[in-house]
Design a protein around this motif. Structure first.
Motif, PDB file in Angstrom:
ATOM      1  N   SER A   2      34.008  38.949  36.975  1.00 58.09           N
ATOM      2  CA  SER A   2      33.248  40.111  36.469  1.00 58.09           C
ATOM      3  C   SER A   2      34.680  40.781  36.997  1.00 58.09           C
ATOM      4  O   SER A   2      35.786  40.956  37.410  1.00 58.09           O
ATOM      5  CB  SER A   2      32.821  40.326  38.186  1.00 58.09           C
ATOM      6  OG  SER A   2      32.923  41.460  38.184  1.00 58.09           O
ATOM      7  N   GLY A   3      34.545  41.806  36.447  1.00 61.28           N
ATOM      8  CA  GLY A   3      35.684  42.935  36.123  1.00 61.28           C
ATOM      9  C   GLY A   3      35.088  44.334  37.255  1.00 61.28           C
ATOM     10  O   GLY A   3      35.980  45.529  37.836  1.00 61.28           O
ATOM     11  N   LYS A  56      39.530  44.539  40.695  1.00 56.04           N
ATOM     12  CA  LYS A  56      39.669  44.800  39.767  1.00 56.04           C
ATOM     13  C   LYS A  56      41.593  45.119  39.207  1.00 56.04           C
ATOM     14  O   LYS A  56      41.575  44.952  38.491  1.00 56.04           O
ATOM     15  CB  LYS A  56      38.921  46.058  39.165  1.00 56.04           C
ATOM     16  CG  LYS A  56      38.818  46.395  37.331  1.00 56.04           C
ATOM     17  CD  LYS A  56      37.981  47.280  37.723  1.00 56.04           C
ATOM     18  CE  LYS A  56      38.244  47.873  36.310  1.00 56.04           C
ATOM     19  NZ  LYS A  56      37.701  49.737  36.146  1.00 56.04           N
ATOM     20  N   ILE A 114      33.572  35.145  31.533  1.00 53.17           N
ATOM     21  CA  ILE A 114      32.739  35.859  32.207  1.00 53.17           C
ATOM     22  C   ILE A 114      31.510  36.302  32.668  1.00 53.17           C
ATOM     23  O   ILE A 114      31.393  35.000  31.759  1.00 53.17           O
ATOM     24  CB  ILE A 114      33.041  37.492  31.503  1.00 53.17           C
ATOM     25  CG1 ILE A 114      35.053  37.719  31.050  1.00 53.17           C
ATOM     26  CG2 ILE A 114      32.544  38.323  31.300  1.00 53.17           C
ATOM     27  CD1 ILE A 114      34.820  39.114  29.978  1.00 53.17           C
ATOM     28  N   GLU A 147      24.164  42.892  41.150  1.00 47.92           N
ATOM     29  CA  GLU A 147      25.648  43.790  39.665  1.00 47.92           C
ATOM     30  C   GLU A 147      24.180  44.511  39.413  1.00 47.92           C
ATOM     31  O   GLU A 147      23.599  44.807  38.119  1.00 47.92           O
ATOM     32  CB  GLU A 147      25.274  42.725  38.338  1.00 47.92           C
ATOM     33  CG  GLU A 147      26.784  43.040  37.397  1.00 47.92           C
ATOM     34  CD  GLU A 147      27.012  42.271  36.649  1.00 47.92           C
ATOM     35  OE1 GLU A 147      28.257  41.815  36.241  1.00 47.92           O
ATOM     36  OE2 GLU A 147      26.194  42.134  35.410  1.00 47.92           O
ATOM     37  N   THR A 181      33.423  45.225  34.154  1.00 51.81           N
ATOM     38  CA  THR A 181      33.284  44.645  32.705  1.00 51.81           C
ATOM     39  C   THR A 181      34.034  44.523  32.399  1.00 51.81           C
ATOM     40  O   THR A 181      34.894  44.292  31.462  1.00 51.81           O
ATOM     41  CB  THR A 181      32.507  43.150  33.148  1.00 51.81           C
ATOM     42  OG1 THR A 181      32.157  43.353  34.532  1.00 51.81           O
ATOM     43  CG2 THR A 181      32.354  42.177  31.783  1.00 51.81           C
TER      44      THR A 181
END
Ligand code: 5AD
Ligand code: SF4
Length: 470
Positions: A298-299, A313, A336, A343, A351
């Motif tokens: 995940s970003g 991140k 990913i 989320e 992301t």
């Protein structure tokens, strides 16, 4: 670590082989998981072929069908149950032996479901008892009684199992088993157990042997390759150093010295363990491919925390920057997950933002799948399927756009391509791969299989490039 010779499996293999001689028995193996699972299947095939079964892709013809299962995502379960429905009739018609092994068998609720809905299976075995398959088969042949051979505790790593490899140019070598990270969505630590590294000497000897047999590319495998030997060091578990190998970085350097080997790849590392010595080893070792798999998942920093990934991140992006600065021509691939519990659309945007910034060469995209027994499965704010699919499509669109753009940049360049063999779809063509793992289709000849040759890229397609030999 025990050698196969120190167990009684070898004798049992010989006994079954003698019994099977001249009977023209066949087996099929269905591998349903990752590359570690593939490597386990190669070992199962090695043992089974020594027992005088020959391989067939046709399930109808098989006398023995082995399922090597995976449980990382739900669709693997659907596939297994679907296939079991199909093989039931072969079992009824000709008494085909049905064996089911692998990660999914370490899950109690799955074995219960098998007993209830598919009671016709003959053997179930887990990840820690794979090497005992000959013994399980022997007992079955003797007594015709269903066998359940599953261990909850971490099994020993058994060295020297016979192995029947699927490829003649590329070979996978498992360097460590298990995982200690407990990412909150992941079932692997529960079914593969704790991290255990193989001895440096055993790994190097296996790779030397592969080099002698003509293999050119080695894929080092582990759930968390870059923490190779970390647990042993932390817990003061003695291990024999060999050729200066005491970490993942030193292992890379040692494999790089093995002459006939041309390329080295590895999966999967964890970003949190990507220490400077590993970055320097990738930079310094000419055979280590400059495509590195770096799973992002995940970003968004909050989601990453919930996932128990141990980086933010910003830390991920800083690591990418550092790696790109240190390693010329570095390309990256990643995994990913979309739709992790809780989320939000804004968090998912992060992301997409990281994907835009890093410009990955390849992205393996997954829709979050609830796994019984993991912390994420117990989280309340699960995302509706429809929303997960919507996010998946958004990510896919972005990734495909980036890949199409990158592919265009390859046209006109010269790439070093390792020729892997004949194309499966066109008899007259061959396929190979660039250092960055792009598939290249080209005219070549049999004598070039296993060689790295310079190839000019002449056109691009979504999933492959077309090339001409220089
Ligand atoms: N749901 C979806 N994807 C998952 N993965 C692992 N567990 C899950 C899950 N529960 C993905 C991760 C990992 C890859 C091998 O599979 O992205 O890196
Ligand atoms: Fe699963 Fe995380 Fe271990 Fe990978 S590092 S196997 S995602 S728990």
């Amino acid at each position: 670590m025990k050698k196969i010779e120190e167990t009684n499996q070898e004798q049992i293999i010989q006994k079954i082989a003698k019994c099977n001689e001249g009977k023209n028995l066949q087996y099929s193996i269905l591998t349903m998981g990752c590359q570690l699972n593939e490597n386990d299947s190669e070992k199962l095939s090695g043992m089974i072929e020594k027992m005088h079964y020959t391989k067939t892709e046709d399930l109808k013809k098989a006398n023995l069908i082995v399922f090597n299962t995976c449980c990382v995502r739900e669709n693997a379960e659907d596939r297994l149950f679907g296939k079991l429905g199909e093989v039931k009739k072969y079992k009824q018609e000709k008494g085909t032996i049905i064996a089911i092994g692998g990660c999914m068998m370490q899950e109690k609720h799955i074995v219960e479901k098998l007993k209830e809905s598919y009671p016709f299976f003959d053997i179930v075995f887990g990840t820690h008892t794979l090497h005992k398959f000959p013994e399980d088969l022997y007992k079955l042949l003797q007594n015709r009684k269903q066998i359940e051979d599953i261990l909850d505790i971490d099994g020993e790593v058994i060295e020297g199992l016979p192995i029947k490899r699927n490829d003649s140019v590329k070979a996978s070598v498992t360097i460590m088993n298990g995982c200690n990270n407990f990412c909150s969505y992941c079932i692997v630590p529960y079914v593969r157990g704790r991290e255990r590294s193989r001895k440096p000497k055993d790994i190097i000897e296996e790779i030397r042997q592969l080099a002698k047999q003509g293999y050119k590319e080695i894929m080092l495998l582990g759930q968390n390759v870059n923490s190779y030997l970390r647990v042993e060091k932390e817990k003061n578990i003695p291990f024999e150093e060999y050729q200066g190998i005491h970490s993942f970085a030193t292992l890379l350097r040692a494999v790089n010295q093995i002459e006939q080997i041309q390329r080295i790849r590895f999966i999967s590392p964890h970003p949190k363990d990507f220490t400077d010595d590993v970055i320097e080893a990738i930079r310094d070792c000419d055979k280590v491919c400059k495509l590195v798999h770096l799973p992002l998942q995940s970003g968004n920093s909050k989601v990453l925390k919930q996932m128990n990934r141990k980086y933010t991140k910003e830390q991920f992006l800083a690591l990418v920057e550092k790696m790109k600065k240190e390693i010329p021509n570095l390309t990256l691939s990643t995994d990913i997950i979309v739709g992790f519990p809780g989320e939000t659309p804004e968090e998912f945007e992060d992301t997409l933002d990281v994907v835009r910034k890093v410009n990955f060469e390849q992205v393996y995209m997954f829709i979050y799948s609830r796994r019984v027994g993991t912390p994420a499965d117990k989280m309340e704010n699960q995302i509706p399927e429809e929303e997960k699919h919507k996010r998946f499509d958004m990510l896919k669109q972005l990734v495909e756009m980036q890949i199409a753009k990158q592919n265009k940049e390859y046209v006109g360049t010269t790439q070093k391509v390792l020729i892997e063999g004949k194309s499966k779809t066109n008899e007259d063509l061959y396929t190979g791969r660039t250092d960055s793992n792009k598939v290249v289709v080209l005219e070549a000849e049999d004598s070039l299989i296993g060689q790295v040759v310079p190839v000019k890229i002449v056109s691009e397609h979504m999933w492959y490039l077309k090339g001409e030999r220089k």
